[in-house]
Structure formats: structure tokens, C-alpha cells
Design an enzyme around this catalytic site. Structure first.
Site, short mmCIF file in Angstrom:
data_model
loop_
_atom_site.label_atom_id
_atom_site.label_comp_id
_atom_site.label_asym_id
_atom_site.label_seq_id
_atom_site.Cartn_x
_atom_site.Cartn_y
_atom_site.Cartn_z
N TYR A 100 -17.38 16.96 -13.48
CA TYR A 100 -17.97 15.62 -13.61
C TYR A 100 -18.99 15.44 -12.48
CZ TYR A 100 -18.17 10.57 -12.84
OH TYR A 100 -18.60 9.30 -12.60
N ASP A 143 -8.43 19.74 -12.81
CA ASP A 143 -8.76 18.43 -13.36
C ASP A 143 -8.47 18.49 -14.86
OD1 ASP A 143 -9.93 16.11 -14.41
OD2 ASP A 143 -11.39 16.01 -12.77
N ARG A 203 0.85 -1.20 0.00
CA ARG A 203 0.00 0.00 0.00
C ARG A 203 0.88 1.25 0.00
NH1 ARG A 203 -1.48 1.48 4.69
NH2 ARG A 203 -2.35 -0.50 5.38
N LYS A 255 -9.21 7.48 -18.40
CA LYS A 255 -9.60 8.10 -19.67
C LYS A 255 -8.41 8.15 -20.64
CE LYS A 255 -13.52 8.40 -17.58
NZ LYS A 255 -13.43 8.80 -16.23
#
Ligand code: P1T
Length: 388
Positions: free
Chosen positions: A108, A180, A56, A205
Site C-alpha cells: 500500500y 499484511d 489507553r 477493510k
């Protein structure tokens, strides 16, 4: 002429080589997928490399991706996440209850939902503004504003905001600016070069580009901010798996080649739609008719494959979105294949109807993620669905 090793490398060269070196044991040119949850330590609390104690916290495959993304965004530190929302969430989690965030209103839908339905409940305060007007951002700043968050171009209205102007406003108010950059991709726009402090991606994306992972990333220049963000990620856990990190890195290496085609196809489709009698309005920053075309041309190198257009009614939007053959009816964007969606009913369904309407996300709005198929075939597909 001999190659000058100190000359800055072009984007496409960075996409392939940025932050990459052969694996030292075997010389493998591709980074191995370190599919492991833990690492054997030679002595108690003395992990190899000083960091490899638990996956992690540290994973070499993930680090290869992070170095590459940092190079592409003109940054110093990349930090990869399990999703785009997890990346945004981690920056908000560097704040405390009582802090204030100024955010573009047309983000978004999932970002709006996270802000209003998770973080407001936890005591973070938000002001939603139309960041196309820097004065609106300045007017919303308060003494407890710690973060300004914008998307440019926005999802799905393709609004553009002036990154340099808003960075100055954020800094004057003692806040940092997060941009973003998912819709633009670093090939078309590098916010850190224009004064932003954090650039965020849904790597799901364009960066991955093949619609086969969910992922996110932040890129920053400041060492202390990177440290804080990595602390939040280590403490809260939204890490990507090594296989997804590897797939994303493989995708990022062809970003420049794909984006050139996405840009060309996006512009061609936007021009076709602009001339179509059954299309009321087209939203694409590459069109001279876009109200912020000049600003977009100044701060972007290309205008992406994202195109939105309004056909007036839900019935007409549905008839188009359900009748294309190459454009697949689906959420998401930025893959090599073309997608079509109706944001009001899909990606932005969680945004209150009144706010949606005000921003122009009408029931008749159709969003395209124009892929890299042959442009003529894509236009013909739209022409059939629109009833040419
Ligand atoms: O889905 P995820 O990887 O968590 O990314 C969220 C996200 C963040 N920012 C922008 C600009 C986005 O477009 C997204 C995700 N968007 C879609 C799924 C969509 O179809 O618009």
C-alpha cells in the site's frame, strides 16, 4: 450425534463465538461499549482485574475484539490499533536505529511512504524487493535484518508471495516475518499457520466490512512478542476507541458470509474483464492466467474481491472510473459496497513514479473492490463504463 466439545470449530463458528462470552453482570450477549477513559481503583495501584487502570492500556470492548481476531487468524494474541498504519508502525517501533528491514516493494502506498519518509529518517534501513522471488528476499538479508515485511496479495498488483518459503528465509537470518493480510482476510489466508510471526490488518477493510471505521490489528502467537508490541502501543498511544472496536467486532462476525460473496463476485468480474477487448491485462490470483495462480491456490482458500486491470492510458482509466454508477469512485476497499479507483493518482500517488511504473502501477491501471451487490448488476455497470 452429540457435539464433540473438543473438535476444532469451523471458521464461521469462530467468527461469531471466537473469544466471546456473555457479559457477567447482566448476561448481555453483545459486549458492552466501555466508553470510559479511566477506572476507579479500590486501592492505590491496585486496579480491578490487575489491568484496568487507564483506557489507553486496557479496555474490555477492545479486548473482546482482540480475542476474536486472534481466533480468526489462528493466533494467540490480538492487539488492536487506531489504524492499519499504526499497527505496522508499532512493529517497526520494536526495532532500533541501525536495524534493517526487507520489504516487498509493492505495498500500500501509505506503507511505503511511512517506511521511506518517516522511518528512514529515524535511522531504520530498508531494502525493497520483489518478494514473488524468495531468492530476492534471501539476497537482501543482512546481519542487521530484524524484520521481513510482505503483503500478499499486494495492493494493487495482486502479486503473491510464498509465505512458508519467506518465513524460513527470515528465520534463517534471525528476523521475524510480518504479513499484511488485509487484501486476503483471514477467511482466505492465515499467515501464522504458514510460519509467519505477525499478521497485520487494516481492519478498516474486510474485517470491519462496512466502511465506517478506521482501524488496525496485529495477531501473533509468541507471548514475548505480544508483550513488546503491547508495550509500544501503551507507550506511544495508537489505540482504537471502544465504539470503533465494537463496530469492528460486529463486522468480523459476518466475515465468512461476506467473503464467500466477495470471492464469487471477484472471480466473476475478473473473468468478465479478461474477455473484454478493451482490457489489456487483468490481475487476479484466482484466474488461471495469473502467473502465481498455483501458489495462490495452495496458500489461499479464496481470492477476494480485489481485482486490478490495465486499460492502457490515464484517459481511458479516468473515463471508466468516473462513469461507473454502482462502483463508487473512492479510496479504501473491503466494504459491502463496490469501489473503483486509479491507484497511480490515488492510493499510490506518494510512491515515486519510476518505482510505480516498474511495478506495473501504470496510469492506466484501475483497481476494483468488488462488493456484495448482485454480480449481474456489477458486471452490467462495468460493461456500460467500458463501452461494452
Ligand atoms: O488506512 P489504514 O487503516 O491505516 O490501513 C493502511 C493499509 C495497510 N495495508 C494495506 C494492504 C492497505 O490497503 C491499507 C490501506 N489501504 C487503502 C486505504 C487503499 O485504498 O488501498
Amino acid at each position: 450425534m452429540a457435539h464433540d466439545p473438543t473438535a476444532p470449530l469451523g471458521f464461521g463458528t469462530l467468527a461469531i463465538h471466537g473469544g466471546q462470552s456473555p457479559e457477567p453482570t447482566t448476561g448481555a450477549i453483545m459486549p458492552p461499549i466501555f466508553q470510559t477513559s479511566t477506572y476507579v481503583q479500590p486501592a492505590i495501584a491496585e486496579p480491578l482485574g490487575g489491568v484496568y487502570d487507564y483506557a489507553r492500556v486496557a479496555n474490555p470492548t477492545r479486548e473482546a475484539l482482540e480475542r476474536n481476531l486472534a481466533a480468526l487468524e489462528s493466533g494467540k494474541h490480538g492487539v488492536a490499533f487506531a489504524s492499519g498504519l499504526a499497527a505496522i508502525e508499532s512493529v517497526v517501533k520494536t526495532l532500533s536505529a541501525g536495524d534493517h528491514i526487507v520489504t516487498e516493494e509493492n505495498t500500500y502506498g501509505g506503507t511505503t511512504r511511512m517506511f521511506t519518509r518517516v522511518f528512514e529518517r529515524l535511522g531504520i534501513e530498508f531494502t525493497f524487493v520483489d518478494s514473488r522471488d524468495p531468492e530476492a528476499v534471501a539476497a537482501a538479508m543482512k546481519s542487521n535484518t530484524r524484520l521481513v515485511h510482505v503483503e500478499t496479495p499486494t495492493n494493487p498488483m495482486m502479486r503473491v508471495c510464498d509465505i512458508a518459503a519467506i518465513a524460513d528465509i527470515a528465520h534463517d537470518g534471525g528476523a521475524i516475518l510480518m504479513v499484511d493480510n488485509t487484501f486476503a482476510s483471514p477467511f482466505n489466508q492465515r499467515p501464522l499457520e504458514q510460519g509467519a510471526d505477525v499478521t497485520v490488518h487494516s481492519t478498516t477493510k474486510y474485517l470491519n466490512g462496512h466502511s465506517d471505521i478506521i482501524g488496525g490489528a496485529l495477531v501473533v502467537r509468541d507471548d514475548a512478542l505480544a508483550e513488546e508490541i503491547r508495550f509500544v502501543r501503551k507507550s506511544t498511544g495508537a489505540v482504537p476507541g471502544p465504539m470503533d472496536a465494537w463496530l469492528c467486532l460486529r463486522g468480523a462476525k459476518t466475515l465468512h458470509v461476506r467473503m464467500r460473496q466477495h470471492n464469487a463476485a471477484g472471480l466473476a468480474v475478473a473473468k468478465y474483464l479478461e474477455d473484454h477487448p478493451r482490457v489489456d491485462r487483468v490481475f487476479y490470483p484466482g484466474l488461471a492466467s495469473h502467473p502465481q495462480h498455483e501458489l495462490a491456490a495452495r496458500q489461499m482458500d479464496g481470492f477476494t474481491g480485489m481485482v486490478s486491470f490495465d486499460v492502457g492510458t490515464l484517459d481511458r482509466a479516468r473515463a471508466i472510473a468516473e462513469h461507473t454508477q454502482l462502483f463508487a469512485l473512492a479510496e479504501s476497499l473491503g466494504g459491502v459496497e463496490s469501489l473503483i479507483s486509479v491507484p497511480a493518482l490515488m492510493t499510490h500517488a506518494s510512491v515515486p513514479a519510476e518505482r510505480r511504473e516498474r511495478m506495473g502501477v501504470t496510469d492506466g491501471l484501475v483497481r476494483l473492490s468488488v462488493g456484495i451487490e448482485e454480480i449481474d448488476d456489477l458486471v452490467a455497470d462495468l460493461d456500460r463504463a467500458l463501452g461494452g
